[in-house]
Write a protein that holds these residues in place. Structure first.
Motif, PDB file in Angstrom:
ATOM      1  N   ILE A 175     -31.406   3.839 -36.123  1.00  0.00           N
ATOM      2  CA  ILE A 175     -32.284   4.786 -35.465  1.00  0.00           C
ATOM      3  C   ILE A 175     -33.278   4.067 -34.554  1.00  0.00           C
ATOM      4  CG2 ILE A 175     -33.981   4.769 -37.353  1.00  0.00           C
ATOM      5  CD1 ILE A 175     -34.317   7.797 -36.883  1.00  0.00           C
ATOM      6  N   TYR A 176     -33.557   4.704 -33.407  1.00  0.00           N
ATOM      7  CA  TYR A 176     -34.548   4.233 -32.445  1.00  0.00           C
ATOM      8  C   TYR A 176     -34.225   2.852 -31.872  1.00  0.00           C
ATOM      9  CZ  TYR A 176     -37.177   7.931 -34.843  1.00  0.00           C
ATOM     10  OH  TYR A 176     -37.563   9.107 -35.431  1.00  0.00           O
ATOM     11  N   ARG A 177     -32.939   2.542 -31.769  1.00  0.00           N
ATOM     12  CA  ARG A 177     -32.528   1.290 -31.129  1.00  0.00           C
ATOM     13  C   ARG A 177     -31.365   1.605 -30.193  1.00  0.00           C
ATOM     14  NH1 ARG A 177     -32.789  -4.249 -31.499  1.00  0.00           N
ATOM     15  NH2 ARG A 177     -30.870  -5.394 -31.026  1.00  0.00           N
ATOM     16  N   ALA A 178     -31.609   1.466 -28.903  1.00  0.00           N
ATOM     17  CA  ALA A 178     -30.611   1.825 -27.900  1.00  0.00           C
ATOM     18  C   ALA A 178     -29.426   0.870 -27.939  1.00  0.00           C
ATOM     19  CB  ALA A 178     -31.241   1.818 -26.509  1.00  0.00           C
ATOM     20  N   LYS A 179     -28.246   1.417 -27.719  1.00  0.00           N
ATOM     21  CA  LYS A 179     -27.052   0.605 -27.539  1.00  0.00           C
ATOM     22  C   LYS A 179     -27.067  -0.006 -26.137  1.00  0.00           C
ATOM     23  CE  LYS A 179     -25.405   2.023 -31.514  1.00  0.00           C
ATOM     24  NZ  LYS A 179     -25.386   1.144 -32.695  1.00  0.00           N
ATOM     25  N   MET A 180     -26.152  -0.919 -25.889  1.00  0.00           N
ATOM     26  CA  MET A 180     -26.098  -1.599 -24.605  1.00  0.00           C
ATOM     27  C   MET A 180     -25.370  -0.777 -23.541  1.00  0.00           C
ATOM     28  SD  MET A 180     -27.199  -4.308 -23.077  1.00  0.00           S
ATOM     29  CE  MET A 180     -27.595  -5.546 -24.320  1.00  0.00           C
ATOM     30  N   GLY A 181     -24.642   0.272 -23.948  1.00  0.00           N
ATOM     31  CA  GLY A 181     -23.827   1.040 -23.006  1.00  0.00           C
ATOM     32  C   GLY A 181     -24.542   1.519 -21.762  1.00  0.00           C
ATOM     33  N   PRO A 182     -25.682   2.228 -21.886  1.00  0.00           N
ATOM     34  CA  PRO A 182     -26.358   2.701 -20.675  1.00  0.00           C
ATOM     35  C   PRO A 182     -26.853   1.576 -19.779  1.00  0.00           C
ATOM     36  CG  PRO A 182     -27.663   3.158 -22.646  1.00  0.00           C
ATOM     37  CD  PRO A 182     -26.314   2.737 -23.107  1.00  0.00           C
ATOM     38  N   VAL A 183     -27.240   0.450 -20.382  1.00  0.00           N
ATOM     39  CA  VAL A 183     -27.703  -0.693 -19.600  1.00  0.00           C
ATOM     40  C   VAL A 183     -26.546  -1.277 -18.789  1.00  0.00           C
ATOM     41  CG1 VAL A 183     -28.715  -3.006 -19.727  1.00  0.00           C
ATOM     42  CG2 VAL A 183     -29.545  -1.190 -21.234  1.00  0.00           C
ATOM     43  N   LYS A 184     -25.369  -1.415 -19.429  1.00  0.00           N
ATOM     44  CA  LYS A 184     -24.199  -1.929 -18.724  1.00  0.00           C
ATOM     45  C   LYS A 184     -23.771  -0.986 -17.602  1.00  0.00           C
ATOM     46  CE  LYS A 184     -22.268  -4.698 -22.489  1.00  0.00           C
ATOM     47  NZ  LYS A 184     -21.127  -4.860 -23.429  1.00  0.00           N
ATOM     48  N   LEU A 185     -23.850   0.328 -17.857  1.00  0.00           N
ATOM     49  CA  LEU A 185     -23.487   1.290 -16.813  1.00  0.00           C
ATOM     50  C   LEU A 185     -24.459   1.208 -15.646  1.00  0.00           C
ATOM     51  CD1 LEU A 185     -21.603   3.584 -15.931  1.00  0.00           C
ATOM     52  CD2 LEU A 185     -23.179   5.177 -17.064  1.00  0.00           C
ATOM     53  N   PRO A 189     -30.795  -4.933 -12.733  1.00  0.00           N
ATOM     54  CA  PRO A 189     -30.218  -5.640 -11.585  1.00  0.00           C
ATOM     55  C   PRO A 189     -28.725  -5.858 -11.744  1.00  0.00           C
ATOM     56  CG  PRO A 189     -31.407  -7.168 -13.000  1.00  0.00           C
ATOM     57  CD  PRO A 189     -31.689  -5.793 -13.529  1.00  0.00           C
ATOM     58  N   ALA A 190     -28.001  -5.824 -10.649  1.00  0.00           N
ATOM     59  CA  ALA A 190     -26.545  -5.978 -10.685  1.00  0.00           C
ATOM     60  C   ALA A 190     -26.126  -7.375 -11.120  1.00  0.00           C
ATOM     61  CB  ALA A 190     -25.959  -5.660  -9.310  1.00  0.00           C
ATOM     62  N   ASP A 191     -26.970  -8.377 -10.872  1.00  0.00           N
ATOM     63  CA  ASP A 191     -26.605  -9.761 -11.172  1.00  0.00           C
ATOM     64  C   ASP A 191     -27.297 -10.281 -12.427  1.00  0.00           C
ATOM     65  OD1 ASP A 191     -29.144  -9.731 -10.159  1.00  0.00           O
ATOM     66  OD2 ASP A 191     -28.855 -11.416  -8.773  1.00  0.00           O
ATOM     67  N   GLY A 192     -27.737  -9.373 -13.306  1.00  0.00           N
ATOM     68  CA  GLY A 192     -28.457  -9.786 -14.503  1.00  0.00           C
ATOM     69  C   GLY A 192     -27.567 -10.531 -15.488  1.00  0.00           C
ATOM     70  N   SER A 193     -28.139 -11.531 -16.150  1.00  0.00           N
ATOM     71  CA  SER A 193     -27.421 -12.288 -17.181  1.00  0.00           C
ATOM     72  C   SER A 193     -27.409 -11.494 -18.482  1.00  0.00           C
ATOM     73  CB  SER A 193     -28.109 -13.635 -17.412  1.00  0.00           C
ATOM     74  OG  SER A 193     -29.405 -13.435 -17.964  1.00  0.00           O
ATOM     75  N   LYS A 194     -26.718 -12.015 -19.483  1.00  0.00           N
ATOM     76  CA  LYS A 194     -26.688 -11.374 -20.788  1.00  0.00           C
ATOM     77  C   LYS A 194     -28.097 -11.271 -21.357  1.00  0.00           C
ATOM     78  CE  LYS A 194     -24.366 -11.628 -25.291  1.00  0.00           C
ATOM     79  NZ  LYS A 194     -23.378 -12.389 -26.111  1.00  0.00           N
ATOM     80  N   THR A 195     -28.897 -12.315 -21.143  1.00  0.00           N
ATOM     81  CA  THR A 195     -30.289 -12.287 -21.608  1.00  0.00           C
ATOM     82  C   THR A 195     -31.078 -11.225 -20.870  1.00  0.00           C
ATOM     83  OG1 THR A 195     -30.229 -14.640 -22.171  1.00  0.00           O
ATOM     84  CG2 THR A 195     -32.400 -13.637 -21.873  1.00  0.00           C
ATOM     85  N   ASP A 196     -30.865 -11.120 -19.553  1.00  0.00           N
ATOM     86  CA  ASP A 196     -31.545 -10.108 -18.756  1.00  0.00           C
ATOM     87  C   ASP A 196     -31.210  -8.704 -19.245  1.00  0.00           C
ATOM     88  OD1 ASP A 196     -32.665 -12.075 -17.121  1.00  0.00           O
ATOM     89  OD2 ASP A 196     -30.991 -11.997 -15.698  1.00  0.00           O
ATOM     90  N   LEU A 197     -29.939  -8.485 -19.598  1.00  0.00           N
ATOM     91  CA  LEU A 197     -29.521  -7.165 -20.069  1.00  0.00           C
ATOM     92  C   LEU A 197     -30.184  -6.816 -21.395  1.00  0.00           C
ATOM     93  CD1 LEU A 197     -25.695  -7.007 -19.227  1.00  0.00           C
ATOM     94  CD2 LEU A 197     -27.646  -6.196 -17.891  1.00  0.00           C
ATOM     95  N   GLU A 198     -30.348  -7.804 -22.261  1.00  0.00           N
ATOM     96  CA  GLU A 198     -31.022  -7.548 -23.531  1.00  0.00           C
ATOM     97  C   GLU A 198     -32.489  -7.190 -23.293  1.00  0.00           C
ATOM     98  OE1 GLU A 198     -32.118  -7.014 -27.425  1.00  0.00           O
ATOM     99  OE2 GLU A 198     -30.137  -6.969 -26.479  1.00  0.00           O
ATOM    100  N   VAL A 199     -33.124  -7.848 -22.329  1.00  0.00           N
ATOM    101  CA  VAL A 199     -34.509  -7.515 -21.985  1.00  0.00           C
ATOM    102  C   VAL A 199     -34.588  -6.066 -21.497  1.00  0.00           C
ATOM    103  CG1 VAL A 199     -36.381  -7.971 -20.353  1.00  0.00           C
ATOM    104  CG2 VAL A 199     -35.215  -9.874 -21.485  1.00  0.00           C
ATOM    105  N   LYS A 200     -33.623  -5.662 -20.674  1.00  0.00           N
ATOM    106  CA  LYS A 200     -33.611  -4.294 -20.169  1.00  0.00           C
ATOM    107  C   LYS A 200     -33.330  -3.293 -21.289  1.00  0.00           C
ATOM    108  CE  LYS A 200     -34.654  -5.057 -15.923  1.00  0.00           C
ATOM    109  NZ  LYS A 200     -35.926  -4.520 -15.360  1.00  0.00           N
ATOM    110  N   ARG A 201     -32.479  -3.689 -22.239  1.00  0.00           N
ATOM    111  CA  ARG A 201     -32.226  -2.811 -23.381  1.00  0.00           C
ATOM    112  C   ARG A 201     -33.507  -2.596 -24.177  1.00  0.00           C
ATOM    113  NH1 ARG A 201     -32.047  -2.220 -28.194  1.00  0.00           N
ATOM    114  NH2 ARG A 201     -32.777  -4.360 -28.541  1.00  0.00           N
TER     115      ARG A 201
END
Length: 240
Positions: free
Chosen positions: A144-154, A201-213
């Motif tokens: 609960i209250y923890r977003a999945k990575m799906g919307p960030v990847k999309l 960002p389109a060129d975000g790294s795996k770490t960047d995506l986790e920050v966005k999540r």
């Protein structure tokens, strides 16, 4: 999106009892929710600088996220918008899909565990058609209250921004489920709370995506807490 063929294929996977439930329950939920939902009073609030969708502007090529617990008020409030939501391929997902279609939503099937890649590609096509895509950010199993990575990847794949919202009833029954599912009581007020946008960002790294999540988590929780504070409730949803 779901089709008659999809439904036939899905039905073949389920038992006779499950098929009976699929035939009856979505229609029953639709009738009950349309009756009770007309007694609810919605109050729109937003973070400073955020324009609520469906009020301040017409949604198009955006991604929207909300917590799984507020599916019921969301189904009624956003009915007939034609938005498309990603729903799991499980029996529960099939039940939810058939119910939401009665409210005018579209669905693509997939989840973080099964069919996720196909689901994201289908949602990319939805966005390319200039219509919004929706995620239950922590569904279908939590935590609960923890977003999945799906919307960030999309968002990374399409460049579409992610909007966050939460619908909080002032008076509700909270189920003893993993998501503390909310069933608003008749005649209650419901806060429609909008949070800040998350841009990836389109060129975000795996770490960047986790920050966005994590930023998405914060936006969703900020919207939820603002709605709770709007009614002077505790975080559990009980009156203060």
């Amino acid at each position: 999106m779901t089709t008659a063929l999809n439904k036939a294929d899905a039905a073949a996977r389920f038992t006779l009892g499950q098929r009976f439930v699929l035939a009856i329950v979505p229609r029953l939920v639709w009738v009950l929710l349309m009756i009770v939902g007309r007694t609810w009073r919605f109050e729109v609030i937003a973070e400073e600088g955020v324009t609520p969708a469906f009020h301040g502007f017409t949604p198009g090529r955006e991604i929207y996220c909300f917590w799984h617990q507020c599916v019921l008020p969301c189904a009624f409030y956003f009915r007939n918008t034609g938005a498309t939501i990603l729903i799991s391929q499980s029996f529960d997902g099939e039940l939810i899909t058939r119910t939401l279609e009665l409210f005018g939503f579209h669905a693509v099937r997939g989840s973080s565990s099964r069919g996720g890649g196909e689901g994201l590609l289908a949602l990319r096509n939805v966005l390319d058609a200039n219509t919004p895509a929706i995620f239950t950010a922590d569904g279908p199993r939590g935590p609960i209250y923890r977003a999945k990575m799906g919307p960030v990847k999309l968002a990374q794949l399409t460049g579409a921004p992610i909007g966050s919202f939460h619908l909080q009833p002032e008076s509700t029954w909270a189920m003893r489920s993993w998501d503390r599912f909310l069933v608003p009581k008749p005649f209650t007020r419901i806060a429609v709370s909008w949070g800040h946008w998350t841009r990836v960002p389109a060129d975000g790294s795996k770490t960047d995506l986790e920050v966005k999540r994590e930023q998405l988590d914060q936006a969703l929780e900020s919207a939820r807490m603002r709605a709770i504070e709007h009614f002077g409730l505790r975080s559990s949803g009980e009156a203060a």
